[in-house]
Design an enzyme around this catalytic site. Sequence first.
Site, PDB file in Angstrom:
ATOM      1  N   SER A 145       0.852  -1.187   0.000  1.00 12.92           N
ATOM      2  CA  SER A 145       0.000   0.000   0.000  1.00 12.92           C
ATOM      3  C   SER A 145       0.886   1.234   0.000  1.00 12.92           C
ATOM      4  O   SER A 145       2.054   1.174   0.425  1.00 12.92           O
ATOM      5  CB  SER A 145      -0.867  -0.001   1.262  1.00 12.92           C
ATOM      6  OG  SER A 145      -1.496   1.242   1.437  1.00 12.92           O
ATOM      7  N   TYR A 158      -1.361  -1.113  10.580  1.00 16.63           N
ATOM      8  CA  TYR A 158      -1.514  -1.276   9.123  1.00 16.63           C
ATOM      9  C   TYR A 158      -0.254  -0.851   8.362  1.00 16.63           C
ATOM     10  O   TYR A 158       0.235  -1.586   7.500  1.00 16.63           O
ATOM     11  CB  TYR A 158      -2.728  -0.485   8.639  1.00 16.63           C
ATOM     12  CG  TYR A 158      -3.094  -0.757   7.190  1.00 16.63           C
ATOM     13  CD1 TYR A 158      -3.676  -1.964   6.817  1.00 16.63           C
ATOM     14  CD2 TYR A 158      -2.852   0.195   6.202  1.00 16.63           C
ATOM     15  CE1 TYR A 158      -4.013  -2.226   5.493  1.00 16.63           C
ATOM     16  CE2 TYR A 158      -3.191  -0.052   4.874  1.00 16.63           C
ATOM     17  CZ  TYR A 158      -3.769  -1.262   4.524  1.00 16.63           C
ATOM     18  OH  TYR A 158      -4.086  -1.518   3.211  1.00 16.63           O
TER      19      TYR A 158
HETATM   20  N1  LIG Z   1      -9.029  -0.228  -1.001  1.00 15.95           N
HETATM   21  C1  LIG Z   1      -7.975   0.523  -0.739  1.00 15.95           C
HETATM   22  O1  LIG Z   1      -8.070   1.774  -0.671  1.00 15.95           O
HETATM   23  C2  LIG Z   1      -6.621  -0.119  -0.556  1.00 15.95           C
HETATM   24  C3  LIG Z   1      -5.473   0.686  -0.624  1.00 15.95           C
HETATM   25  C4  LIG Z   1      -4.222   0.121  -0.471  1.00 15.95           C
HETATM   26  C5  LIG Z   1      -4.102  -1.239  -0.266  1.00 15.95           C
HETATM   27  N2  LIG Z   1      -5.205  -2.014  -0.181  1.00 15.95           N
HETATM   28  C6  LIG Z   1      -5.014  -3.457   0.036  1.00 15.95           C
HETATM   29  O2  LIG Z   1      -5.611  -4.167  -1.034  1.00 15.95           O
HETATM   30  C7  LIG Z   1      -5.950  -5.489  -0.605  1.00 15.95           C
HETATM   31  C8  LIG Z   1      -7.372  -5.807  -1.035  1.00 15.95           C
HETATM   32  O3  LIG Z   1      -8.255  -4.959  -0.350  1.00 15.95           O
HETATM   33  P1  LIG Z   1      -9.585  -4.377  -1.014  1.00 15.95           P
HETATM   34  O4  LIG Z   1      -9.464  -2.923  -1.030  1.00 15.95           O
HETATM   35  O5  LIG Z   1      -9.903  -5.096  -2.261  1.00 15.95           O
HETATM   36  O6  LIG Z   1     -10.622  -4.738   0.155  1.00 15.95           O
HETATM   37  P2  LIG Z   1     -11.977  -5.571   0.170  1.00 15.95           P
HETATM   38  O7  LIG Z   1     -12.856  -5.160  -0.946  1.00 15.95           O
HETATM   39  O8  LIG Z   1     -12.497  -5.404   1.566  1.00 15.95           O
HETATM   40  O9  LIG Z   1     -11.493  -7.080  -0.055  1.00 15.95           O
HETATM   41  C9  LIG Z   1     -10.730  -7.739   0.915  1.00 15.95           C
HETATM   42  C10 LIG Z   1     -10.626  -9.206   0.545  1.00 15.95           C
HETATM   43  O10 LIG Z   1      -9.818  -9.859   1.537  1.00 15.95           O
HETATM   44  C11 LIG Z   1     -10.507 -11.023   1.980  1.00 15.95           C
HETATM   45  N3  LIG Z   1     -10.154 -11.344   3.350  1.00 15.95           N
HETATM   46  C12 LIG Z   1     -10.204 -10.522   4.427  1.00 15.95           C
HETATM   47  N4  LIG Z   1      -9.894 -11.204   5.542  1.00 15.95           N
HETATM   48  C13 LIG Z   1      -9.644 -12.488   5.162  1.00 15.95           C
HETATM   49  C14 LIG Z   1      -9.290 -13.674   5.860  1.00 15.95           C
HETATM   50  N5  LIG Z   1      -9.173 -13.688   7.193  1.00 15.95           N
HETATM   51  N6  LIG Z   1      -9.111 -14.806   5.161  1.00 15.95           N
HETATM   52  C15 LIG Z   1      -9.269 -14.817   3.816  1.00 15.95           C
HETATM   53  N7  LIG Z   1      -9.599 -13.729   3.099  1.00 15.95           N
HETATM   54  C16 LIG Z   1      -9.800 -12.581   3.771  1.00 15.95           C
HETATM   55  C17 LIG Z   1     -11.984 -10.693   1.814  1.00 15.95           C
HETATM   56  O11 LIG Z   1     -12.750 -11.878   1.626  1.00 15.95           O
HETATM   57  P3  LIG Z   1     -13.744 -12.562   2.693  1.00 15.95           P
HETATM   58  O12 LIG Z   1     -14.351 -11.484   3.516  1.00 15.95           O
HETATM   59  O13 LIG Z   1     -14.719 -13.280   1.810  1.00 15.95           O
HETATM   60  O14 LIG Z   1     -12.868 -13.495   3.453  1.00 15.95           O
HETATM   61  C18 LIG Z   1     -11.977  -9.892   0.523  1.00 15.95           C
HETATM   62  O15 LIG Z   1     -12.035 -10.756  -0.588  1.00 15.95           O
HETATM   63  C19 LIG Z   1      -5.722  -5.500   0.903  1.00 15.95           C
HETATM   64  O16 LIG Z   1      -4.483  -6.127   1.177  1.00 15.95           O
HETATM   65  C20 LIG Z   1      -5.669  -4.021   1.286  1.00 15.95           C
HETATM   66  O17 LIG Z   1      -4.892  -3.819   2.440  1.00 15.95           O
HETATM   67  C21 LIG Z   1      -6.471  -1.500  -0.333  1.00 15.95           C
END
Ligand SMILES: NC(=O)c1ccc[n+]([C@@H]2O[C@H](COP(=O)([O-])OP(=O)(O)OC[C@H]3O[C@@H](n4cnc5c(N)ncnc54)[C@H](OP(=O)(O)O)[C@@H]3O)[C@@H](O)[C@H]2O)c1
Length: 267
Positions: A145, A158
Site C-alpha cells: 500500500s 496497518y
Molecule cells: N481499497 C484501498 O483503498 C486499498 C489501498 C491500499 C491497499 N489495499 C489493500 O488491497 C488489498 C485488497 O483490499 P480491497 O481494497 O480489495 O478490500 P476488500 O474489498 O475489503 O477485499 C478484501 C478481501 O480480503 C478477503 N479477506 C479478508 N480477511 C480475510 C481472511 N481472514 N481470510 C481470507 N480472506 C480474507 C476478503 O474476503 P472474505 O471477507 O470473503 O474473506 C476480501 O475478498 C488489501 O491487502 C488491502 O490492504 C487497499
Amino acid sequence: MQDIDENPKTALITGASAGIGQAFAREFAEQGFDVVLVARREEKLNEIAAEIKAQYGAMAYVIAANLADPKSPQMIFDNLASKGINIDALVNNAGYAIEGGFIDSDWQEHLDFIQVLNTSLAHLCHLFATPMKKRQYGRIINIASVAAFSPQLSGNLYGAAKSFVLDFTQAIDLELKPHNVFCTALCPGFTYTEFHDTMGVREAVSRLPKFLWMDSQTVAKEGYNAVMEGKPVYINGLVNQGVSQVLAALPLRVKQFLAEKQSIFEN
Ligand SMILES: NC(=O)c1ccc[n+]([C@@H]2O[C@H](COP(=O)([O-])OP(=O)(O)OC[C@H]3O[C@@H](n4cnc5c(N)ncnc54)[C@H](OP(=O)(O)O)[C@@H]3O)[C@@H](O)[C@H]2O)c1
C-alpha cells in the site's frame, strides 16, 4: 494473451471475493490463465467463479479459507497438489485494516491481522515459490500500500504490516528473479472497494477528493503488467507515485512530525 499452444497457466488469488482481488481474478482470466479463488465467503467466490467461466472460458476453482488460521496456507497448497494443479502466479491480496489504537483491540485481533497480512502471505510465497523455482516460471504479486511509505498512524499496525510486505517482496524478488520467478510489491492508494466499509470509515473517506481514488480494475491491470515486466515495486497511479516518492524521501524527523500532526488515517 498467452501463446495459444501453451498449456493454460493457473493463478491463485487470495481475497478474491471482493475489490482488488476480484479484479485480479478477472484480469488473469482475461489474460488466458485459469484461476483459483480464495477467501472466506464461499458463496461469493462460487458466483465469481461462474461468471469468470462464462465470460473468459477459464477454469475457476474455489477454496474457502480463513487466512487468519495458521493452517490455511498448507491446506490450500495440499488441496491443489491433490488435484495436480500447479500454480504459476500467486496474488497475495487478502487484507483489511483495524480502526483504532494498539491497546484498544484485543491481542487476538492483532494476531489474526498479522497472520492474514504478513504470516500467511509469506507462508504462501514459501510454499508456492519452491515449485515455481523448480519449473523456472513464476509470478508473485503481494499487495502492499501507499501506507508503506506514509507516516505512521497512532497505534495502528496497518502501516507496519504493509512496510513488511514492501520489503519482504523485494527481498524474495532478488532471490527468485534469476529463476524466472518475478515478485512485485503492488502499492495502491485509495481504491473503491469494500475495504473502507469493513474498516468502518466510509463516511470519513467519502470526503476525500476524487482525484485521490482509483478503481480496482485499473489497479489490477497495472499490477498484472508490473509483475510481467519484472518490476519489484509498483505504485498505482501518478498521484500515488508522486506522494509516495515525496514521503519516502522525507527525513525521519519530518515524517515523525507529520505523524504527530496528521488527523486523517492512511489507507
Ligand atoms: N481499497 C484501498 O483503498 C486499498 C489501498 C491500499 C491497499 N489495499 C489493500 O488491497 C488489498 C485488497 O483490499 P480491497 O481494497 O480489495 O478490500 P476488500 O474489498 O475489503 O477485499 C478484501 C478481501 O480480503 C478477503 N479477506 C479478508 N480477511 C480475510 C481472511 N481472514 N481470510 C481470507 N480472506 C480474507 C476478503 O474476503 P472474505 O471477507 O470473503 O474473506 C476480501 O475478498 C488489501 O491487502 C488491502 O490492504 C487497499
